[in-house]
Design a protein around this motif. Structure first.
Motif, short mmCIF file in Angstrom:
data_model
loop_
_atom_site.label_atom_id
_atom_site.label_comp_id
_atom_site.label_asym_id
_atom_site.label_seq_id
_atom_site.Cartn_x
_atom_site.Cartn_y
_atom_site.Cartn_z
N PRO A 1 55.40 46.77 33.83
CA PRO A 1 56.23 47.95 34.41
C PRO A 1 57.49 47.91 33.45
N VAL A 2 58.06 48.98 33.69
CA VAL A 2 59.28 49.22 32.63
C VAL A 2 60.40 48.25 32.88
N PHE B 1 55.17 54.06 29.38
CA PHE B 1 55.17 53.70 30.69
C PHE B 1 54.58 54.51 31.89
N ALA C 1 54.85 56.27 35.11
CA ALA C 1 55.70 56.75 36.28
C ALA C 1 54.90 56.78 37.45
N THR D 1 63.62 53.51 38.53
CA THR D 1 62.28 53.14 38.11
C THR D 1 61.96 54.51 37.00
N LEU D 2 62.15 55.59 37.68
CA LEU D 2 61.70 56.73 36.80
C LEU D 2 62.81 57.13 35.76
N VAL E 1 61.70 54.64 33.05
CA VAL E 1 60.48 55.04 32.24
C VAL E 1 60.96 56.33 31.55
N HIS F 1 62.88 54.94 28.23
CA HIS F 1 62.18 54.01 27.39
C HIS F 1 60.79 54.47 26.75
N SER F 2 60.13 55.32 27.48
CA SER F 2 59.08 56.13 26.88
C SER F 2 59.13 56.79 25.77
N ILE G 1 55.41 60.59 28.89
CA ILE G 1 55.12 59.78 30.02
C ILE G 1 54.14 59.86 30.84
N ILE H 1 60.46 63.15 38.09
CA ILE H 1 60.46 62.60 36.48
C ILE H 1 61.16 63.41 35.93
#
Length: 288
Positions: free
Chosen positions: A133-134, A153, A155, A163-164, A167, A170-171, A175, A202
């Motif tokens: 996971p991220v 990563f 989503a 978390t979103l 993601v 960093h993606s 995504i 997202i």
């Protein structure tokens, strides 16, 4: 970092199309067959590839794709042989975005820097580790960016805002969004309800283009994904099921051959015909 994803999404946007990305397992059922399958899906309209590296404990995958991992491993697949296949694909398709789906233990075993640099050298554009996971991704992200690989990563469908946001931040490249919880290729694979909410959640955090996976097994699912605002869709289990049917038939046929005359012939042309027709239909559904 390569700019193949950026170039692809720009070109598709100009043509009013979404991306159709098939998932294929390297080495399944043999390296030679896998390369022929790649050629078939690209000729039929695949915009990019997501390629699996066989692993003994694929926890994010359902029974169909698990079987493809095991078939490839039984035929002698290794990370090194996967790298050779990526090199061959890159040589044949120099502009095609190539994404890898690999379990995190492979990166741990080979060492992060070696792992990412090897796949970058082979020609991969991105790597998705489905069991990382991220929130645990920092060392992977650092090694990926050092090697010039886009980290991807997942989503999750009902992920928290934090978390979103992680993601999206960093993606690179795209995504990988999923419309539901669970593993791939289950009985719920045809559910594509509520996609607008998934994509909108997202996109609140910007980030690269969104591709929807899990549950994409028919043209109407691709149309739903694009209509929901995704830039395209990824299909794995539906394609793997086609391969599985033909491999199973060939295995049964081979078992009836006289011992000593069981060398593997090229795969049935019917497999490539069915794959080409499926990919053509799925790609057509991306056109807005």
């Amino acid at each position: 970092m390569s700019n193949r994803y950026e170039n692809l999404f720009r070109s598709l946007h100009e043509r009013g199309e979404g991306a159709f990305v098939p998932f294929l397992m390297l080495g399944d059922p043999t390296p030679e067959d896998a390369l022929d399958i790649v050629r078939t899906v690209v000729a039929a309209g695949a915009d990019a590839l997501e390629l699996g590296v066989p692993f003994s404990d694929p926890v994010a995958d359902g029974p169909t794709i698990q079987a493809s991992h095991l078939r490839a491993l039984a035929a002698g697949a290794t990370v090194d042989s996967a790298l050779e296949q990526v090199r061959a694909i890159r040589s044949e398709f120099p502009e095609l975005p190539i994404g890898m789906l690999i379990y995190g233990n492979v990166a741990f075993t080979r060492g992060f820097n070696r792992f990412y640099s090897e796949f970058a050298e082979a020609g991969a554009d991105s790597i998705l580790l489905p069991d990382v996971p991220v929130r645990e991704g920092a060392p992977f992200i650092a090694a990926a960016e050092k090697a010039g690989i886009d980290p991807i990563f997942i989503a999750p469908a009902r992920a928290s805002a934090s978390t979103l946001e992680g993601v999206a931040h960093h993606s690179r490249g795209y995504i990988y969004a999923i419309s539901r919880d669970g593993v791939t290729g289950t009985e719920r694979e045809s559910e594509t309800l509520g996609l607008e909410e998934v994509v909108a959640n997202i996109k609140r955090f910007d980030g690269p283009p969104v591709l929807l996976g899990f549950g994409i097994s028919a043209p109407e699912h691709v149309r739903d994904a694009v209509a929901a605002g995704a830039e395209g869709a990824i299909t794995g289990s539906a394609i793997t099921k086609i391969i599985d049917r033909h491999v199973s038939r060939e295995t049964a046929a081979e078992s009836t051959q006289i011992e000593g005359n069981s060398s593997r012939a090229p795969m049935d042309p019917a497999l490539h015909k069915e794959l080409a027709e499926f990919v053509t239909r799925m790609k057509a559904a991306t056109r807005k």
